[in-house]
Design a protein around this motif. Sequence first.
Motif, short mmCIF file in Angstrom:
data_model
loop_
_atom_site.label_atom_id
_atom_site.label_comp_id
_atom_site.label_asym_id
_atom_site.label_seq_id
_atom_site.Cartn_x
_atom_site.Cartn_y
_atom_site.Cartn_z
N GLY A 336 0.79 -1.23 0.00
CA GLY A 336 0.00 0.00 0.00
C GLY A 336 0.81 1.27 0.00
O GLY A 336 0.39 2.29 -0.54
N HIS A 337 2.00 1.24 0.61
CA HIS A 337 2.88 2.40 0.59
C HIS A 337 4.32 1.95 0.80
O HIS A 337 4.58 0.87 1.32
N TYR A 338 5.23 2.81 0.37
CA TYR A 338 6.66 2.55 0.53
C TYR A 338 7.29 3.61 1.44
O TYR A 338 8.45 3.98 1.27
N GLY A 339 6.52 4.06 2.40
CA GLY A 339 7.04 5.02 3.36
C GLY A 339 6.02 6.07 3.74
O GLY A 339 4.87 6.05 3.29
N HIS A 340 6.48 7.04 4.52
CA HIS A 340 5.55 7.98 5.14
C HIS A 340 6.35 9.09 5.81
O HIS A 340 7.56 8.98 6.02
N SER A 341 5.65 10.14 6.19
CA SER A 341 6.27 11.18 7.00
C SER A 341 6.39 10.68 8.44
O SER A 341 5.80 9.66 8.82
N VAL A 342 7.19 11.38 9.23
CA VAL A 342 7.36 11.05 10.64
C VAL A 342 7.32 12.35 11.45
O VAL A 342 7.34 13.43 10.89
N THR A 346 1.92 9.49 18.33
CA THR A 346 2.24 8.32 19.15
C THR A 346 2.62 7.15 18.26
O THR A 346 3.57 6.41 18.56
N PHE A 347 1.89 6.94 17.19
CA PHE A 347 2.28 5.97 16.16
C PHE A 347 3.14 6.71 15.16
O PHE A 347 2.79 7.77 14.68
N HIS A 348 4.30 6.14 14.83
CA HIS A 348 5.33 6.90 14.12
C HIS A 348 4.99 7.23 12.67
O HIS A 348 5.64 8.08 12.08
N GLU A 349 4.00 6.58 12.09
CA GLU A 349 3.65 6.87 10.69
C GLU A 349 2.68 8.04 10.63
O GLU A 349 1.63 8.04 11.26
N GLU A 350 3.04 9.06 9.81
CA GLU A 350 2.20 10.23 9.62
C GLU A 350 2.05 10.51 8.12
O GLU A 350 2.90 10.11 7.32
N PRO A 351 0.97 11.19 7.71
CA PRO A 351 0.85 11.61 6.32
C PRO A 351 1.91 12.65 5.97
O PRO A 351 2.36 13.39 6.87
N PRO A 352 2.30 12.75 4.70
CA PRO A 352 1.81 11.96 3.57
C PRO A 352 2.47 10.59 3.50
O PRO A 352 3.61 10.41 3.93
N TYR A 353 1.74 9.64 2.91
CA TYR A 353 2.27 8.30 2.68
C TYR A 353 2.80 8.21 1.25
O TYR A 353 2.24 8.82 0.32
N ILE A 354 3.86 7.46 1.07
CA ILE A 354 4.42 7.25 -0.27
C ILE A 354 3.57 6.18 -0.94
O ILE A 354 3.88 4.98 -0.92
N SER A 355 2.46 6.62 -1.50
CA SER A 355 1.48 5.71 -2.09
C SER A 355 1.20 6.09 -3.53
O SER A 355 1.59 7.16 -4.00
N ALA A 356 0.51 5.21 -4.22
CA ALA A 356 0.22 5.42 -5.64
C ALA A 356 -0.74 6.59 -5.86
O ALA A 356 -0.78 7.17 -6.94
N ALA A 357 -1.51 6.95 -4.83
CA ALA A 357 -2.53 7.99 -4.98
C ALA A 357 -2.10 9.35 -4.43
O ALA A 357 -2.87 10.31 -4.51
N GLU A 358 -0.87 9.46 -3.89
CA GLU A 358 -0.44 10.71 -3.26
C GLU A 358 0.12 11.67 -4.31
O GLU A 358 1.21 11.47 -4.84
N ASN A 359 -0.63 12.75 -4.58
CA ASN A 359 -0.26 13.67 -5.65
C ASN A 359 0.53 14.88 -5.20
O ASN A 359 1.06 15.61 -6.04
N ARG A 360 0.62 15.11 -3.90
CA ARG A 360 1.31 16.33 -3.47
C ARG A 360 2.78 16.26 -3.85
O ARG A 360 3.36 15.17 -4.02
#
Length: 409
Positions: A336-342, A346-360
């Motif tokens: 679903g993703h190959y990474g994310h912001s940090v 509390t949970f270390h994964e934050e947006p944006p996610y390195i996903s197929a739908a992320e256009n920013r």
Amino acid sequence: MRTQIIDAIRKRLQDRGLDAYVAYTPSNVFYVTGFQSYFLMEWWRMLGTVVAVVPADPAQPPALVISDFEADQARQVSGFEDVRPFRVWVELRDAADLTGASTPTVQHARPAQYDTAEQDEVLRSVLADRSLLNGNIGTDLRYVLHDTISRVAAFAPELTWTDMTDDLYELRSVKFDFEIDRLRRATELSEAGMTHAVTDLRPGLTALDLRHRYQQGVLTAAMAAPRYAGYSDQWILPAVGSSTKIGVDSETDSGLADGDLIKFDCGVTVDGYRGDGGRTYAYRTIRPAARRLYDVLLEAHEKARAAIRPGTPVREVFRAAEQHIRAGGYPAFTRGHYGHSVGIDTFHEEPPYISAAENRLLQPGMVLAVETPAYSSDTGAIMIEDLVLVTADGHEVLHQLPHELTVVN
């Protein structure tokens, strides 16, 4: 005071035509104030009671509503002049002030935990002093308790809430220099933990043993240098051999044997900022199937990192990784993703996610955890993950440990 952050929030409020922002989640209260409330951030016991208010009007000062147990420290750390406390259960008066009182007075009587009516009055006074009782106020509405909405509606029925959850994540995704420095130090400690964990291994060690070794390495490094004085905690998802499960309950399933992979997915928190990264090691030998999969994942990781530069759509980083893995002999691989912001959740994964739908588009100051993992029981779990800082003309990899599959003994 975190002037840069407050100014950025005010600009967003003005752009959206909102009157103020109320920071509600533990992460965003910390983001706005710089103060780590023990009751809010560590336990979430005060969720919905500790809030920061940022008016859109620069002439109106920000305010913090917090327990009297933490108010003085919060004022000192945040730099906020307007810190308004509500009482909690803890007696705070000096011993000398207690000797003359035969019975507690109503004025000093304390609640069993806290008094919601008192909290509501404190927040009402903050909003009233800034003419916000009938304003359009942004907040982290996605995470706000129904109880909070009901209570505010009782004393401010004309107030309107607007969700700013995505706005704050977007603002937080571009880091200021002090935030990058904290993540850099967190990365250094995490690498010290991994390095310590794979030193002097022996057959039979479990993933739980590797967890303890990692924790020991982090703590030893943190205690050795003032640079890491802000260290507070760490997290780790280790795996040994064919296990691909997650959680402490699964970490004693099997002991280390020749050819097993040792996977680390881990991070450390320094001054409130939580890192993320990982490496994989092979114990004594490397099995052919593990070598083949690892090499493809490493090449995909290199292609993903190479795509990181300002102006690149985030989805292109995803595409670079996935296309290489599928072309490299694993056409059915999907993720679903190959990474994310940090940052500070509390949970270390934050947006944006390195996903197929992320256009920013990538911007200088973003810090992304770039990862190409696989959880395959026939090879063992694999994790290759770096924190990558987007710079003005490209990127910088914060992790320094080698990416290659290293044999350890």
